[in-house]
Design a protein around this motif. Structure first.
Motif, short mmCIF file in Angstrom:
data_model
loop_
_atom_site.label_atom_id
_atom_site.label_comp_id
_atom_site.label_asym_id
_atom_site.label_seq_id
_atom_site.Cartn_x
_atom_site.Cartn_y
_atom_site.Cartn_z
N MET A 182 12.99 5.41 -5.47
CA MET A 182 13.96 4.71 -4.64
C MET A 182 13.63 4.87 -3.16
N LEU A 183 13.23 6.09 -2.77
CA LEU A 183 12.87 6.35 -1.38
C LEU A 183 11.61 5.58 -0.99
N VAL A 184 10.63 5.57 -1.89
CA VAL A 184 9.37 4.87 -1.62
C VAL A 184 9.61 3.38 -1.40
N VAL A 185 10.36 2.76 -2.30
CA VAL A 185 10.62 1.32 -2.19
C VAL A 185 11.42 0.99 -0.94
N THR A 186 12.42 1.82 -0.63
CA THR A 186 13.25 1.57 0.55
C THR A 186 12.43 1.68 1.83
N VAL A 187 11.65 2.74 1.95
CA VAL A 187 10.82 2.92 3.15
C VAL A 187 9.80 1.80 3.27
N SER A 188 9.20 1.41 2.17
CA SER A 188 8.20 0.33 2.19
C SER A 188 8.83 -0.98 2.65
N LEU A 223 0.84 -1.21 0.00
CA LEU A 223 0.00 0.00 0.00
C LEU A 223 0.87 1.25 0.00
N LEU A 224 1.96 1.23 0.76
CA LEU A 224 2.87 2.38 0.79
C LEU A 224 3.50 2.64 -0.58
N VAL A 225 3.83 1.56 -1.28
CA VAL A 225 4.40 1.70 -2.62
C VAL A 225 3.39 2.37 -3.55
N VAL A 226 2.13 1.89 -3.50
CA VAL A 226 1.08 2.45 -4.36
C VAL A 226 0.86 3.93 -4.05
N ILE A 227 0.78 4.26 -2.76
CA ILE A 227 0.56 5.66 -2.37
C ILE A 227 1.75 6.53 -2.77
N GLY A 228 2.96 6.03 -2.52
CA GLY A 228 4.15 6.80 -2.86
C GLY A 228 4.26 7.09 -4.34
N PHE A 229 3.98 6.08 -5.18
CA PHE A 229 4.03 6.28 -6.63
C PHE A 229 2.92 7.22 -7.08
N ALA A 230 1.72 7.09 -6.46
CA ALA A 230 0.59 7.95 -6.83
C ALA A 230 0.89 9.41 -6.52
N LEU A 231 1.62 9.64 -5.41
CA LEU A 231 1.97 11.01 -5.02
C LEU A 231 3.27 11.49 -5.69
#
Length: 224
Positions: free
Chosen positions: A24-30, A11-19
């Protein structure tokens, strides 16, 4: 009972990409969040990252090479490549790209697919050299002509890689072909498939080589 909480990372990946956050930051944090929710400690999460990086270090080479290429371009790599070609009076677009096609097919056939490519060689070296050869032979190019030269440079890399790599038996495409054929009762060895890829590679070389020489002829007629 199945624990679905670790799926929050998706879900975090989807939200991060949508925003449109940094991928790289989104995937790492997720990944970190997923590990922590799954009950892993911070040290274990970092250790897992390190193991994955070490097991797939061949992928990390790309991230090391690309900044080097960027720095070389910034300090005149394209200009030096073009200047080298301008010193060769017999150089033409077709001959230059034909030589690159030979190199690309030969190296791909022995498993060295990553020694060349669009970011590594075409953009910083091959395309500028091809443009310089065209300008040396035929003067200033129009925008459409320059784009055609770049397109032929990119196409040459594609043809060389695509039809050269299947000669190498330890390539994913050969394994895929073997598995698909085996489901229909055709049991062929990777070596057998690789050998039969050689005639196709030769035909691709002859056809694209002829296209490159015809491209030269079209440029020659332009100057008349």
């Amino acid at each position: 009972m199945i624990d679905y909480w670790p799926l929050i990372g998706i879900l975090l990946v989807v939200i991060g990409f949508a925003l449109k956050f940094n991928p790289m930051l989104v995937v790492t944090v997720s990944a970190i969040v997923t590990g922590l929710i799954a009950g892993m400690g911070p040290v274990e999460v970092v250790s897992t990252f390190g193991k994955a990086f070490n097991d797939n270090r061949i992928i990390a080479i790309v991230w090391i090479v690309l900044p080097v290429i960027g720095l070389l371009e910034r300090y005149g790599l394209q200009q030096r490549a073009a200047a080298l070609i301008r010193k060769m009076k017999g150089a033409t677009v077709g001959r230059l790209l034909l030589f690159y096609l030979i190199y690309r097919q030969a190296t791909s056939a022995i498993g060295l697919q990553s020694t060349a490519g669009h970011p590594q060689t075409v953009r910083p070296l091959v395309a500028p050299m091809a443009l310089a050869a065209a300008e040396q032979q035929h003067g200033e190019l129009s925008d459409d002509e320059a784009e055609s030269v770049k397109a032929y440079a990119a196409a040459t890399d594609n043809v060389g890689l695509f039809f050269g790599e299947d000669i190498f038996i330890a390539i994913g495409s050969i394994v895929l072909i073997q598995q698909i054929l085996s489901t229909y009762g055709y049991n062929l060895s990777p070596l057998h498939l690789a050998l039969w890829a050689i005639p196709t590679a030769i035909c691709a070389f002859l056809i694209h080589g002829a296209r490159l020489l015809l491209f030269d002829r079209r440029f020659a007629r332009r100057g008349r």
